[in-house]
Design a protein around this motif. Structure first.
Motif, PDB file in Angstrom:
ATOM      1  N   VAL A  59       0.755  -1.102   0.093  1.00 42.56           N
ATOM      2  CA  VAL A  59       0.114  -0.005   0.106  1.00 42.56           C
ATOM      3  C   VAL A  59       0.794   1.291   0.164  1.00 42.56           C
ATOM      4  O   VAL A  59       0.595   2.221  -0.880  1.00 42.56           O
ATOM      5  N   ARG A  92      -6.581  -3.485   5.340  1.00 40.33           N
ATOM      6  CA  ARG A  92      -6.433  -2.858   4.172  1.00 40.33           C
ATOM      7  C   ARG A  92      -6.688  -1.353   4.696  1.00 40.33           C
ATOM      8  O   ARG A  92      -6.099  -0.361   4.458  1.00 40.33           O
ATOM      9  N   GLN A  93      -7.739  -1.307   5.349  1.00 38.44           N
ATOM     10  CA  GLN A  93      -8.390   0.060   5.873  1.00 38.44           C
ATOM     11  C   GLN A  93      -7.295   0.531   6.712  1.00 38.44           C
ATOM     12  O   GLN A  93      -7.046   1.863   6.733  1.00 38.44           O
ATOM     13  N   GLU A  96      -4.135   1.809   4.525  1.00 39.11           N
ATOM     14  CA  GLU A  96      -4.610   3.196   3.898  1.00 39.11           C
ATOM     15  C   GLU A  96      -4.629   4.247   4.717  1.00 39.11           C
ATOM     16  O   GLU A  96      -4.219   5.428   4.357  1.00 39.11           O
ATOM     17  N   HIS A  99      -0.942   5.419   5.193  1.00 40.05           N
ATOM     18  CA  HIS A  99      -0.533   6.133   3.739  1.00 40.05           C
ATOM     19  C   HIS A  99      -1.031   7.377   3.984  1.00 40.05           C
ATOM     20  O   HIS A  99      -0.262   8.307   3.490  1.00 40.05           O
TER      21      HIS A  99
END
Length: 281
Positions: A59, A92-93, A96, A99
């Protein structure tokens, strides 16, 4: 350049602990029903993690990684059960969200560096077994010099459940850009207290946060009023970029953040920290 809101602490913030039900990683078809997580491979077989978990580097490859529990430089003094590769795995949350925080940090001349991400339940169990072995004091001089090992449970430094096992909690810090080289930790090297002056502590490449990572001491409380000057400014900077990215700080540890609205708030996973857990390799 982003504008940050700066608030100076006026009192110590007390931590709130969440108590939820532990759920196991079991070798059956991948489903989620009645709060029970099931998977296609046994935890001990090194199978894949559940859908929705990713390697952070997939990511955002710019976030630095220093996965301490895969090394000898941690409060136990050896690699921890369940850590097979020095890799950050998250939902994934959460990845992200990191990020977003990294973009903000980079705009201010910093990078995030993660120390720990997803932590399997077997690793937490390893911590518990270590804490019960009172004669194992090999890392005391660095990580808990003022705390008696007999009170690690009572004082909340060790617990039988960790938010890290839910996949959306991360331990991290800031590194000034461009990052300086970091020397390797030498197994058995002389230990220095985690709250000693910055120049005396282990020479990693991070900014000064007033204590080292995993310092079992009240000085590690994010807003401890005894931490002042640049160290407190750095803590507040980390807190700001993480809060703006959707994370909440655990007030007893300046390095510890959990994604608000995490996707598995009541589920504790137990697959290994391994590349194949998120790549299928």
């Amino acid at each position: 350049m982003a504008t940050l809101r700066w608030l100076r602490p006026t009192a110590r913030v007390l931590a709130t602990l969440l108590v939820t039900t532990v759920l196991s990683w079991t070798p059956t078809a991948a489903t989620a029903e009645a709060g029970i997580v099931r998977a296609s491979a046994p935890a001990g077989a090194g199978g894949r993690g559940p859908a929705g978990f990713v390697a952070l580097s997939d990511v955002d490859h710019t976030i630095l990684q220093d996965i301490r529990y895969d090394t000898y430089h941690n409060f136990v003094g050896r690699p921890i059960v369940g850590y097979r590769d020095p890799i950050c795995i998250l939902t994934r949350q959460a990845a992200e969200g990191l990020h977003r925080a990294q973009v903000a940090a980079q705009s201010l001349g910093y990078s995030l560096k993660v120390y720990d991400c997803f932590r399997p339940q077997r690793a937490v169990d390893d911590f518990v077994r270590w804490a019960e072995r009172l004669d194992d004091q090999r890392m005391k001089a660095e990580f808990y010099p003022r705390v008696d090992k007999t009170v690690l449970f009572a004082d909340g430094y060790i617990a039988s459940r960790s938010g890290h096992s839910r996949g959306s909690t991360v331990d991290l810090t800031l590194v000034a850009l461009p990052p300086r080289p970091q020397r390797p930790y030498l197994r058995g090297e002389p230990l220095v207290s985690c709250f000693a002056p910055r120049w005396q502590r282990f020479g990693d490449n991070t900014v000064d946060m007033g204590t080292g990572f995993d310092c079992f001491d009240p000085l590690a409380n994010t807003l401890d009023p005894r931490i002042t000057g640049r160290a407190m400014d750095n803590r507040l900077l980390l807190k700001q970029v993480m809060t703006d990215a959707g994370f909440t700080n655990y007030a007893s540890e300046w390095w510890h953040y959990t994604l608000a609205g995490e996707p598995y708030p009541d589920t504790y996973f137990d697959f290994p920290v391994a590349r194949r857990a998120v790549t299928g390799g």
